[in-house]
Design an enzyme around this catalytic site. Structure first.
Site, PDB file in Angstrom:
ATOM      1  CB  VAL A  68    -106.140 -42.854   5.034  1.00  0.00           C
ATOM      2  CG1 VAL A  68    -106.674 -42.322   3.744  1.00  0.00           C
ATOM      3  CG2 VAL A  68    -104.526 -42.927   5.297  1.00  0.00           C
ATOM      4  CE1 TYR A 161     -94.692 -48.123   2.130  1.00  0.00           C
ATOM      5  CE2 TYR A 161     -93.055 -49.586   1.594  1.00  0.00           C
ATOM      6  CZ  TYR A 161     -94.086 -48.908   1.258  1.00  0.00           C
ATOM      7  OH  TYR A 161     -94.463 -48.817  -0.107  1.00  0.00           O
ATOM      8  CB  SER A 164     -97.517 -50.894   7.782  1.00  0.00           C
ATOM      9  OG  SER A 164     -96.755 -50.357   6.744  1.00  0.00           O
TER      10      SER A 164
END
Ligand code: NAI
Length: 256
Positions: A68, A161, A164
């Site tokens: 991705v 993390y 995001s």
């Protein structure tokens, strides 16, 4: 559950991160409902294993190796899926990873850009590549995997993390609102701790697991199928007036 038993028959979903955990369980739930499943993952062997499990449940499946973080790879997987099944009704952008834990002052550029690439840019690429097809057919539902951590900030190890995943929640809202009057719905799910290999790849240890559990009033981790059933509901006509938001699935825990 869908409102009619055959609502998902002959519909097609493309799932990223379908080799493991939440993506794999969601593939099996859509297979149970008779949907065609395109299982994509950077781990092709895992995606093929999921596709085999889908076929064993009597549904059609296609496995595609997809990274991705690479737009060309995402574009290619969507073209192959449409070529195989004639269209895409649903997209579940589930691929994601925390990569590793680091306290804020120890975050280096590689960790920061890596977390943003997998979790935020990946969702951006997937949505941007699938939307022209969904707009042409006048309908489509996209569900993005966010995380409850976007409300908590990931302090003490997972700030890149969490940030995001905050981007995922915001992207979801923006794209949903931009296309809301053109037959497109876009939602995100913000799970609490779910029992998958995710924690292992995030460098979690028993202490981290204990801390996560202590914050869950139900006193247990969630199961991946408990996220997959929500993806199914979000994609169903029973959910027709819902778009843009994130839904928390966390056994009652977390920030509220
Ligand atoms: P998992 O580790 O079991 O599965 C993640 C899958 O993503 C793996 O199959 C992996 O190969 C794939 N993947 C990683 N990088 C990729 C890339 N660049 N391109 C394509 N595929 C890639 O994790 P799990 O638990 O199933 O997580 C699914 C989603 O749910 C992730 O976005 C995660 O951030 C999110 N989430 C998970 C929680 C948990 O506690 N398990 C909590 C909150 C959110």
């Amino acid at each position: 559950m869908p409102r009619s038993p055959d609502e998902f028959v002959d519909k097609t979903i493309i799932i990223t991160g379908a080799a493991s955990g939440i993506g794999r369980e969601t593939a099996l739930i859509f297979a149970r409902e008779g949907a065609n499943v395109v299982a994509t993952d950077v781990n092709l062997i895992g995606a093929e294993d999921t596709a085999d499990a889908v076929r064993k449940l009597g549904s059609n499946a296609l496995a595609i190796k997809t990274d991705v973080t690479d737009r060309a790879s995402v574009k290619d997987s969507i073209a192959k899926a449409i070529n195989e099944f004639g269209g895409l009704d649903f997209q579940f952008n589930c691929a994601g990873a925390a990569l590793r834990r680091a306290s804020f002052l120890d975050i280096d550029d590689e960790l920061w850009t890596g977390a943003m690439a997998i979790n935020a840019t990946g969702v951006f690429y997937c949505m941007q590549e699938v939307l022209p097809h969904m707009l042409a057919q006048g309908r489509g539902v996209i569900v993005n995997a966010a995380s409850m951590s976007h409300r908590r900030g990931g302090a003490g190890g997972l700030i890149p993390y969490a940030a995001s995943k905050g981007a995922v929640v915001t992207l979801t809202m923006g794209v949903a609102r931009e296309f809301a009057d053109r037959g497109i719905r876009v939602l995100s799910i913000s799970p609490g701790p779910i029992d998958t290999p995710f924690e292992d790849t995030a460098g979690g240890n028993d202490e981290a697991r204990k801390r996560a559990l202590a914050d869950v009033p139900m006193g247990r981790l969630g199961r991946p199928d408990e996220i997959g059933e929500l993806v199914l509901f979000m994609c169903s006509d029973a959910c027709s007036y819902m778009t843009a938001d994130t839904v928390y699935v966390n056994g009652g825990g977390g920030f509220r």
